[in-house]
Design a protein around this motif. Sequence first.
Motif, PDB file in Angstrom:
ATOM      1  N   ALA A  56      36.078  28.281  31.275  1.00  0.00           N
ATOM      2  CA  ALA A  56      37.545  28.189  31.308  1.00  0.00           C
ATOM      3  C   ALA A  56      38.057  27.359  30.141  1.00  0.00           C
ATOM      4  O   ALA A  56      39.062  27.706  29.496  1.00  0.00           O
ATOM      5  N   SER A  59      37.834  29.409  27.046  1.00  0.00           N
ATOM      6  CA  SER A  59      38.735  30.569  27.074  1.00  0.00           C
ATOM      7  C   SER A  59      40.198  30.181  26.947  1.00  0.00           C
ATOM      8  O   SER A  59      41.056  31.059  26.828  1.00  0.00           O
ATOM      9  N   GLY A  61      41.828  28.869  29.404  1.00  0.00           N
ATOM     10  CA  GLY A  61      42.424  29.187  30.695  1.00  0.00           C
ATOM     11  C   GLY A  61      42.404  28.008  31.643  1.00  0.00           C
ATOM     12  O   GLY A  61      41.956  26.911  31.294  1.00  0.00           O
ATOM     13  N   ILE A 191      42.545  31.563  35.282  1.00  0.00           N
ATOM     14  CA  ILE A 191      41.608  32.538  34.722  1.00  0.00           C
ATOM     15  C   ILE A 191      40.513  32.872  35.721  1.00  0.00           C
ATOM     16  O   ILE A 191      40.062  34.011  35.816  1.00  0.00           O
ATOM     17  N   ARG A 277      46.771  40.819  33.322  1.00  0.00           N
ATOM     18  CA  ARG A 277      46.253  39.505  32.950  1.00  0.00           C
ATOM     19  C   ARG A 277      44.764  39.391  33.321  1.00  0.00           C
ATOM     20  O   ARG A 277      44.002  38.691  32.651  1.00  0.00           O
ATOM     21  N   ASN A 281      41.805  38.196  30.900  1.00  0.00           N
ATOM     22  CA  ASN A 281      40.973  37.061  31.306  1.00  0.00           C
ATOM     23  C   ASN A 281      39.508  37.438  31.444  1.00  0.00           C
ATOM     24  O   ASN A 281      38.622  36.648  31.102  1.00  0.00           O
ATOM     25  N   VAL A 310      36.802  36.016  38.319  1.00  0.00           N
ATOM     26  CA  VAL A 310      38.055  36.412  37.661  1.00  0.00           C
ATOM     27  C   VAL A 310      38.918  37.277  38.582  1.00  0.00           C
ATOM     28  O   VAL A 310      40.150  37.219  38.523  1.00  0.00           O
TER      29      VAL A 310
END
Length: 342
Positions: A56, A59, A61, A191, A277, A281, A310
Motif C-alpha cells: 500500500a 502504491s 494507497g 486500496i 477504482r 488499484n 483488493v
Amino acid sequence: MPDASHPHVNADSGHENLGQLTAEIDIHSRPFRTLANEVGKTIVGQEGLIGRMIIALLSGGHLLIEGVPGLAKTTAVACLSKGISTGFQRLQFTPDLLPADLIGTQVYRPQTQEFVVQKGPIFSNLILADEINRAPAKVQSALLEAMQERQVTIGGETFFLEEPFMVMATQNPVEQEGTYPLPEAQMDRFIMKVVVDYPNRDEELQILRRMSKTKATIEVESVTTPAEIMTARSLVDRIHVSSPVEEYIVDLVMATRKPAAYGLDLDDLIQYGASPRATINLTLAAKANAFLQGRAYATPEDVKAIAMDVLRHRVIITYEAEAEEKTAEDIVALILQTVPVP
C-alpha cells in the motif's frame, strides 16, 4: 535476470531497458524488504499484513485492517512508522470525535482580531486511524477528501498534504459493540482491506515469550525515508504489465459485475460489483508486489496474490447471499478459481 522473451513482459519493452529497470528495482527494493524484516522483529506471524502495508505504501494507497481487538493491528502500524524516518500521527476514533478534531479548524486570535487556521493531526505522512468504525459518519466522511484528493479544506481555504501521505485504518468487526459500518464510498478509497486472524499455537507461544513483560518496547530501526518511498513509487509506475495480464485484471473486475458472462451463477448474490477504482488499484498493487520481488514486470501470480485484499471490500453482497451464509470473500474466491489465468 528476466529477459524480454518472458510471456508477461511487453514485447516493446526492450531487453536493454528491462535489464536496466531490473537493476534499479533490485537496488531500490532492498530497503523495503529490510523494512519488512524490521517490523517482523516485533510483530509475530503477521507476514501477510506486513507485506500488504508495504505494498500500500509503494502504491500510494490507503490500507484498511480488520480484526478483533488484541491482534497487534495498531502495533504493526506503529512499527512500520518507526521503520521510516517520517511524520506519524495516531488518531483514536471515538463516538464523540468531531471532524475538526481530525482536519483542524479556524481559531480566533483576540490580539490580532482575526481567525487563523489551526491544522489538525491529519497533516502528517503516516496516519493511523485507530478503530475508524467507532466514529460517526461525519468524521469518517471527513477523511474522504484527504484520502482521495490529498488535500484538506478548512474555512474555505485548501491545504495540500505532504507526500508520501498514507492512511492506515484499523477497524473491529461490525458485529462488535459500538461500531458503525463504513460507507461504501469510503471503503472504495482503501486500496486493500486486510483481515487479520488469530495467531497459531507456535506463534502464540512466541508472542508470550517476546511480549509478556510489564514494559514491552518496539525495537524497530529506521531503514528508509520519504525520498526513497517516492523514488520507489516512480519505479513501480515503470513496471511492465503485458496485455494478457491487463486483460486478466479487467476480467476479474468485470466478473464481479457481470458474473454470468464468465459462467458464474452469482447474479442473485452480488448487489454491486467492484468499481473502476478496483481495476486501477489491482494493477498498482500487482506492480508493487512485483517490485518487492525485484522484478520489472507483473505476472498473473502478482495479481492473484493480492486480488482478494483488493476486491473483498468492493463486492457488496445481497440479503440472499447473507441468508445463504455467503460472504464477499467466498464470491471473490470463486471468481479467482473460475476466471482463466493467462
